[in-house]
Design an enzyme around this catalytic site. Structure first.
Site, short mmCIF file in Angstrom:
data_model
loop_
_atom_site.label_atom_id
_atom_site.label_comp_id
_atom_site.label_asym_id
_atom_site.label_seq_id
_atom_site.Cartn_x
_atom_site.Cartn_y
_atom_site.Cartn_z
N PHE A 39 -19.12 -25.32 44.64
CA PHE A 39 -19.94 -26.20 45.41
C PHE A 39 -21.40 -25.59 45.51
O PHE A 39 -21.66 -24.39 45.69
CB PHE A 39 -19.35 -25.77 46.97
CG PHE A 39 -18.08 -26.29 47.05
CD1 PHE A 39 -17.80 -27.53 47.69
CD2 PHE A 39 -16.96 -25.50 46.94
CE1 PHE A 39 -16.40 -28.02 47.93
CE2 PHE A 39 -15.83 -25.73 47.13
CZ PHE A 39 -15.34 -27.19 47.55
N VAL A 77 -18.74 -21.15 46.19
CA VAL A 77 -19.93 -21.51 46.86
C VAL A 77 -20.87 -20.82 46.38
O VAL A 77 -20.84 -19.54 46.07
CB VAL A 77 -19.90 -21.47 48.14
CG1 VAL A 77 -18.78 -22.51 48.92
CG2 VAL A 77 -19.91 -20.30 49.14
N CYS A 78 -21.95 -21.61 45.68
CA CYS A 78 -23.14 -21.04 45.21
C CYS A 78 -23.95 -19.99 46.27
O CYS A 78 -24.28 -20.55 47.14
CB CYS A 78 -24.20 -22.24 44.63
SG CYS A 78 -25.55 -21.51 44.12
N ILE A 79 -24.22 -18.79 45.80
CA ILE A 79 -24.75 -17.88 46.85
C ILE A 79 -26.07 -18.37 47.30
O ILE A 79 -26.28 -18.06 48.46
CB ILE A 79 -24.45 -16.37 46.14
CG1 ILE A 79 -24.89 -15.35 47.23
CG2 ILE A 79 -25.47 -16.30 45.12
CD1 ILE A 79 -24.52 -14.00 46.98
N ALA A 82 -25.69 -20.91 49.58
CA ALA A 82 -24.86 -20.90 50.77
C ALA A 82 -25.74 -19.80 51.78
O ALA A 82 -25.73 -20.24 52.99
CB ALA A 82 -23.59 -19.93 50.32
#
Lengths: 130, 118
Positions: A39, A77-79, A82
Site C-alpha cells: 500500500f 504499508v509504505c512507512i 504512512a
C-alpha cells in the site's frame, strides 16, 4: 502464478483498494499465490484500524484484514506514506511518542525495499492506480 | 541480474507519484537491479532544468534525479513525441536522456523483467 499487488488509491475516494481486493480474492480462489500486497500513497489508509465504514458501505479495512488473516497475506504499508498520514503501528507510535497506534497485524509498516523485493519475487506485479 | 523499469507519467508536483517513483528507482538500484526510468507525457516535466519548487511543501524531485547516476541508474528515456508536444528538446532536460519514438516504446518496455507504473 505469483503476484505482487501495489495499491495507490485512497479506500475512501478511489476504487483502487476495492478492485485490488476483488483481484486478490479471485487470484487466491484460482490457486495463485500473492507474494505481497503493498500500500502506497493514499492507499495506506486502507490499513487504518480506526476507520469507520458508513452504514451500508463496504468495510474495506475489515475485508482486507479478514482476507489477510485467512490466507496469511504479507500486507505492507509504505512507512514514509504512512507516518505523515497518522498510520503508525505500536512500535512507531512509541518511537514518535504518539498517543495511539492505528496499524496492527496483519498489516505491517515497512519501506520501499519490500516493494522492490515483492516485485522481483513475483511473476507479475499489478498496480492499482490512484 | 533482473531489470526493473519505472514508468513515470504524472506531473512532478501535482501528487507524490513522481517522488515515489524516483525513490523506488533508487531503492531498486541499491538492490543491484538493472534499472531505468521512462518518463511519459506530463512525466517528462520532472526532467526539466531549473525547477524551483521551494515554496511547495514537497521535496524538489529534480535534486533527487541528480542522484540517479550515483546509484547506477544510467538509462533515462522519453518519447520524441512528448518532447515535441511540450515544445522541448533533450537540451532542456536536467540529466542525460535518450529520446525514442513512441513506436519503439512497447519494444523498450518489453525488454525489462519488471515495469512499475507511477
Amino acid at each position: 502464478m505469483k503476484y505482487t499487488l501495489i495499491i495507490h488509491g485512497s479506500p475512501a475516494a478511489s476504487p483502487s483498494s476495492q478492485t485490488a481486493l476483488r483481484f486478490a480474492r479471485t487470484a487466491l480462489r484460482q490457486g495463485h499465490e500473492l507474494v505481497r500486497i503493498f500500500f502506497l500513497g493514499d492507499g495506506v489508509y486502507t490499513a487504518s484500524r480506526i476507520a469507520v465504514a458508513p452504514q451500508g458501505e463496504q468495510d474495506l479495512y475489515q475485508e482486507w484484514r479478514n482476507l489477510g488473516v485467512e490466507h496469511g497475506l504479507d500486507m505492507v504499508v509504505c512507512i514514509s506514506a504512512a507516518l505523515k498520514r497518522g498510520l503508525l503501528d505500536e512500535q512507531e507510535a512509541q518511537r514518535y511518542n504518539q498517543p495511539a497506534f492505528t496499524v496492527e497485524p496483519p498489516f505491517t509498516v515497512s519501506g520501499l525495499g519490500q516493494l522492490v523485493d515483492g516485485t522481483v519475487t513475483a511473476d507479475r506485479t499489478i498496480t492499482f492506480g490512484a | 541480474m533482473a531489470s526493473l523499469c519505472i514508468l513515470s507519467s504524472h506531473t512532478p508536483y501535482g501528487s507524490t507519484l513522481v517522488r515515489d517513483g524516483i525513490e523506488t528507482l533508487l531503492v531498486a538500484a541499491s538492490y543491484d537491479l538493472d534499472t531505468a526510468l521512462v518518463a511519459l507525457g506530463p512525466g517528462i516535466l520532472q526532467l526539466l532544468k531549473e525547477q524551483a519548487p521551494d515554496a511547495l511543501p514537497g521535496k524538489n524531485t529534480s535534486s533527487m534525479l541528480m542522484a540517479l547516476e550515483l546509484y547506477g541508474v544510467e538509462s533515462v528515456y522519453v518519447c520524441q513525441e512528448d518532447l515535441h508536444e511540450y515544445g522541448l528538446t533533450c537540451e532542456d532536460l536536467l540529466i542525460e536522456t535518450k529520446a525514442i519514438a513512441r513506436s519503439e516504446l512497447a519494444g523498450l518496455l518489453s525488454s525489462f523483467d519488471h515495469v512499475l507504473n507511477f
